[in-house]
Write an enzyme that holds these catalytic residues in place. Structure first.
Site, PDB file in Angstrom:
ATOM      1  N   SER A 189      52.585 -68.477   1.825  1.00 52.72           N
ATOM      2  CA  SER A 189      54.340 -68.539   2.573  1.00 52.72           C
ATOM      3  C   SER A 189      54.536 -69.171   2.075  1.00 52.72           C
ATOM      4  CB  SER A 189      54.156 -68.549   3.998  1.00 52.72           C
ATOM      5  OG  SER A 189      55.150 -68.977   4.532  1.00 52.72           O
ATOM      6  N   TYR A 214      51.578 -76.785  10.566  1.00 53.36           N
ATOM      7  CA  TYR A 214      51.713 -74.948  10.136  1.00 53.36           C
ATOM      8  C   TYR A 214      51.414 -75.554   8.827  1.00 53.36           C
ATOM      9  CZ  TYR A 214      53.193 -70.424   8.082  1.00 53.36           C
ATOM     10  OH  TYR A 214      53.253 -69.118   7.757  1.00 53.36           O
TER      11      TYR A 214
END
Length: 278
Positions: A132, A145
């Site tokens: 990501s 995360y």
């Protein structure tokens, strides 16, 4: 193309779109996820479904062993499965932080370790890790995360260099904003963990942003990542890193142009509508 592919996290979003794309290319495709009932429709496209729980070593081993017994092995591994559990670093229980690492990093690594020997021996293959832009650019309230995605970036970079002499491609894809279930899961955990504590004012701002047209309009369809996967598999010499869609590439460039952490932090705060003081 006489290749065998395994796509994790294929019950929706990026994983589902990628499995469909690989199957359309004539690649024997296995779609894996915890909830197999959500993948039943993929069978009509010739996709073979498998149950996979990345927190369970036996499940990981069983998934790979079953594919190897049926098709001989795996040539293309798409490590897509993962989730974002949000909340302040202070308030997220360490048990949840550990679980997020178990799914996003250690489960990915365990699966990859099982696939590597065949790829190395045949001197051909692809390991594509979906990270990501969150793996290179951290925002507040997603600390755990971000930590998992930063870790996958580092692991992938090292693995790429280790497997390069064996002609095995290790590629990172960094999605930006994509229309998936991810944001709903993230906002739910954010409000549950930090919605009533000392960070409540910031959480309200983030929740409003995540649900706004400002974000929805920037989000691209999962098929844009499937496009990238197709490009990687067909490329003679794929790049080490791909970022998509354009909005994601733009965010990365703006982050680099900011130059210093202080300015980047300020840009983040303004964009997210966060209070300066709480």
């Amino acid at each position: 193309m006489s290749k065998i592919a395994l796509v994790t996290g294929a019950s929706s979003g990026i994983g589902e779109a990628t499995a469909l794309r690989l199957a359309s290319m004539g690649i024997t495709t296995y779609a894996a996820a915890r909830r197999t009932e959500r993948m039943e429709h993929l069978k009509s496209h010739g996709i073979r479904i498998r149950q996979l729980d990345l927190t369970d070593e036996k499940s990981i081993q069983g998934c790979v062993a079953g594919i190897c017994a049926e098709s001989g092995g795996i040539d293309i591994l798409i490590n897509n499965a993962g989730y974002g559990s949000y909340g302040s670093i202070e308030e997220v229980p360490l048990s949840e932080a550990r679980r997020q690492f178990e799914v996003n990093l250690f489960g990915l690594a365990a699966l990859t370790q099982l696939v590597i020997p065949r790829l190395r021996q045949q001197r051909r293959g692809w390991i594509i890790n979906i990270t990501s832009i969150a793996g290179i650019h951290a925002l507040p309230y997603g600390g755990w995360y971000h930590a998992t995605k930063f870790a996958v970036e580092g692991l992938s970079s090292a693995l790429r260099q280790e497997l390069q002499p064996f002609d095995v491609n290790v590629v990172i894809i960094r999605p930006g904003l994509i229309k998936t279930e991810w944001s709903n899961i993230a906002t739910q955990s954010l409000t549950e963990v930090s919605g009533k504590g000392p960070y409540a004012a910031a959480v309200r701002a983030i929740y409003t942003l995540f649900k706004s047209d400002k974000i929805t309009n920037l989000a691209a369809a999962p098929s844009v990542i499937a496009d990238v996967v197709q490009k990687i598999v067909l490329a003679k010499h794929p790049r080490s890193v791909y970022t998509a869609p354009f909005a994601g590439r733009l965010m990365v460039r703006l982050g680099k142009l900011a130059g210093c952490d202080y300015l980047r932090d300020r840009i983040n705060r303004v964009f997210m509508g966060l209070p300066r003081k709480m």
